[in-house]
Design a protein around this motif. Structure first.
Motif, mmCIF file in Angstrom:
data_model
loop_
_atom_site.group_PDB
_atom_site.id
_atom_site.type_symbol
_atom_site.label_atom_id
_atom_site.label_comp_id
_atom_site.label_asym_id
_atom_site.label_seq_id
_atom_site.Cartn_x
_atom_site.Cartn_y
_atom_site.Cartn_z
ATOM 1 N N SER A 1 62.365 72.205 43.198
ATOM 2 C CA SER A 1 61.685 72.411 44.479
ATOM 3 C C SER A 1 62.642 72.269 45.650
ATOM 4 O O SER A 1 62.370 72.757 46.748
ATOM 5 C CB SER A 1 60.527 71.424 44.633
ATOM 6 N N LEU A 2 63.770 71.586 45.417
ATOM 7 C CA LEU A 2 64.773 71.386 46.462
ATOM 8 C C LEU A 2 65.951 72.331 46.325
ATOM 9 O O LEU A 2 66.873 72.308 47.140
ATOM 10 C CB LEU A 2 65.282 69.944 46.417
ATOM 11 N N GLY A 3 65.942 73.142 45.257
ATOM 12 C CA GLY A 3 67.049 74.070 45.043
ATOM 13 C C GLY A 3 68.305 73.406 44.530
ATOM 14 O O GLY A 3 69.410 73.909 44.739
ATOM 15 N N ILE A 4 68.145 72.257 43.836
ATOM 16 C CA ILE A 4 69.306 71.584 43.252
ATOM 17 C C ILE A 4 69.133 71.556 41.734
ATOM 18 O O ILE A 4 68.013 71.637 41.219
ATOM 19 C CB ILE A 4 69.491 70.154 43.792
ATOM 20 N N ALA A 5 70.248 71.431 41.028
ATOM 21 C CA ALA A 5 70.190 71.447 39.564
ATOM 22 C C ALA A 5 69.570 70.182 39.010
ATOM 23 O O ALA A 5 68.944 70.192 37.940
ATOM 24 C CB ALA A 5 71.593 71.640 38.996
ATOM 25 N N GLY A 6 69.740 69.084 39.690
ATOM 26 C CA GLY A 6 69.194 67.810 39.230
ATOM 27 C C GLY A 6 69.606 66.704 40.170
ATOM 28 O O GLY A 6 70.479 66.882 41.033
ATOM 29 N N TRP A 7 68.966 65.544 40.033
ATOM 30 C CA TRP A 7 69.350 64.396 40.845
ATOM 31 C C TRP A 7 70.656 63.824 40.306
ATOM 32 O O TRP A 7 70.783 63.605 39.105
ATOM 33 C CB TRP A 7 68.258 63.336 40.820
ATOM 34 N N PRO A 8 71.635 63.601 41.166
ATOM 35 C CA PRO A 8 72.951 63.127 40.686
ATOM 36 C C PRO A 8 72.898 61.703 40.162
ATOM 37 O O PRO A 8 72.033 60.909 40.537
ATOM 38 C CB PRO A 8 73.829 63.221 41.944
ATOM 39 N N ARG A 9 73.823 61.402 39.274
ATOM 40 C CA ARG A 9 73.983 60.032 38.784
ATOM 41 C C ARG A 9 74.799 59.253 39.813
ATOM 42 O O ARG A 9 75.867 59.700 40.249
ATOM 43 C CB ARG A 9 74.684 60.032 37.428
ATOM 44 N N VAL A 10 74.295 58.103 40.183
ATOM 45 C CA VAL A 10 74.951 57.272 41.192
ATOM 46 C C VAL A 10 75.557 56.061 40.484
ATOM 47 O O VAL A 10 74.876 55.394 39.695
ATOM 48 C CB VAL A 10 73.952 56.822 42.268
ATOM 49 N N PRO A 11 76.835 55.770 40.729
ATOM 50 C CA PRO A 11 77.478 54.623 40.056
ATOM 51 C C PRO A 11 76.729 53.327 40.314
ATOM 52 O O PRO A 11 76.198 53.101 41.409
ATOM 53 C CB PRO A 11 78.875 54.590 40.692
ATOM 54 N N ARG A 12 76.668 52.497 39.280
ATOM 55 C CA ARG A 12 76.019 51.192 39.406
ATOM 56 C C ARG A 12 76.688 50.395 40.525
ATOM 57 O O ARG A 12 77.905 50.383 40.650
ATOM 58 C CB ARG A 12 76.113 50.429 38.083
ATOM 59 N N GLY A 13 75.890 49.777 41.332
ATOM 60 C CA GLY A 13 76.399 48.977 42.431
ATOM 61 C C GLY A 13 76.386 49.708 43.754
ATOM 62 O O GLY A 13 76.485 49.080 44.808
ATOM 63 N N GLU A 14 76.256 51.043 43.732
ATOM 64 C CA GLU A 14 76.179 51.811 44.977
ATOM 65 C C GLU A 14 74.724 52.050 45.326
ATOM 66 O O GLU A 14 73.895 52.313 44.447
ATOM 67 C CB GLU A 14 76.899 53.159 44.825
ATOM 68 N N ASP A 15 74.396 51.939 46.605
ATOM 69 C CA ASP A 15 73.038 52.234 47.048
ATOM 70 C C ASP A 15 72.657 53.639 46.586
ATOM 71 O O ASP A 15 73.392 54.610 46.839
ATOM 72 C CB ASP A 15 72.937 52.133 48.570
#
Length: 271
Positions: free
Chosen positions: A206-220
């Protein structure tokens, strides 16, 4: 002797009759797919003989209102201008329920639905707002759920004042799951979705992106999402962008849809 029809057309040249298909009015926001190009979008305009569709990227295309020219929920239909002889379909709310024209908002119930944050509340309002007003259910947001047991005690739930709570990242072994398990009042229902934040409950397509990115542990997580997607480092602006692409329940993941419906049913159950 070979038989011919009265118009002298040989049987082998006759075409099979084309089955009739329903005529559907091209109402605003109706989502259809054009059969020859596969272009899928919501109706944003209808002129004499043409319909304009907008896809999830905001691109517009104009198509003729040709017979059997579109797919609606997987079936072939003929789109016609609204009010041009097609049977009217029941209007739907953003949650997919049948709209009740002219219905007044019910006086608010004593029961409530609590969600974790403002973004959760805004998303629930956008998709389920019409239903909640008819049912008289108020949604309030908390600043997290660390103090959920105390919040429940202060609310003082009862048979005529049930409390539903929607929790982010409610997965086995999480802090959220331990807090939720500590609430045992039968007049309280705590459910949740598996996403770290309610942003993740919006379908990437719905947002035109392939997927939600993985965010490194410890980062907001929200900050990391904005960085990975190249969005401005402003979660508030990012959320407004996300919310603007949510038109209905079809833009949300089932893991959220089912839980919100469950909470509404619980809070509005007969006393």
């Amino acid at each position: 002797m070979r038989s011919y029809s009265p118009d002298l057309t040989p049987p082998w040249k006759k075409r099979a009759p084309v089955p009739e298909v329903p005529a559907d009015p091209s109402d605003p926001d109706l989502v259809v797919e054009e059969v020859t190009t596969g272009f899928c979008g919501a109706v944003v305009g209808c002129e004499a003989g043409t319909v304009t569709l907008e896809d999830r990227f905001g691109k517009h295309r104009v198509f003729p209102l040709a017979p059997r020219g579109f797919l609606l929920d997987g079936r072939v239909v003929t789109l016609v201008r609204p009010g041009a002889g097609a049977p009217a379909r029941p209007a739907r709310t953003a949650s997919g329920s049948v709209a009740v024209p002219g219905a007044r908002a019910r006086v608010a119930r004593a029961g409530r639905i609590y969600v974790e944050g403002r973004h959760d509340a805004e998303l629930v309002e956008k998709v389920w707002g019409d239903d909640l007003r008819i049912e008289g259910v108020v949604v309030e947001y908390l600043a997290g759920i660390d103090d959920l047991p105390a919040i429940v005690e202060e609310f003082a739930p009862g048979p005529d004042a049930r409390l539903g709570v929607l929790v982010d990242h409610l997965v086995p072994g999480s802090k959220e799951s331990r807090i939720a398990a500590s609430v045992t009042d039968p007049q309280v229902l705590v459910v949740g979705h598996p996403y770290i934040d309610v942003w993740g409950a919006v379908k990437p397509s719905s947002l035109g992106i392939a997927g939600w990115p993985r965010v490194p542990r410890g980062e907001d997580w929200k900050t990391g999402v904005c960085r990975a997607l190249g969005w401005p480092a402003h979660p508030g602006a990012a959320w407004r962008h996300i919310l603007s692409h949510v038109r209905s329940y079809k833009d949300l993941e089932p893991e959220l849809l089912g839980r919100v419906e469950e909470l509404i049913d619980f809070v509005t159950a007969p006393e």
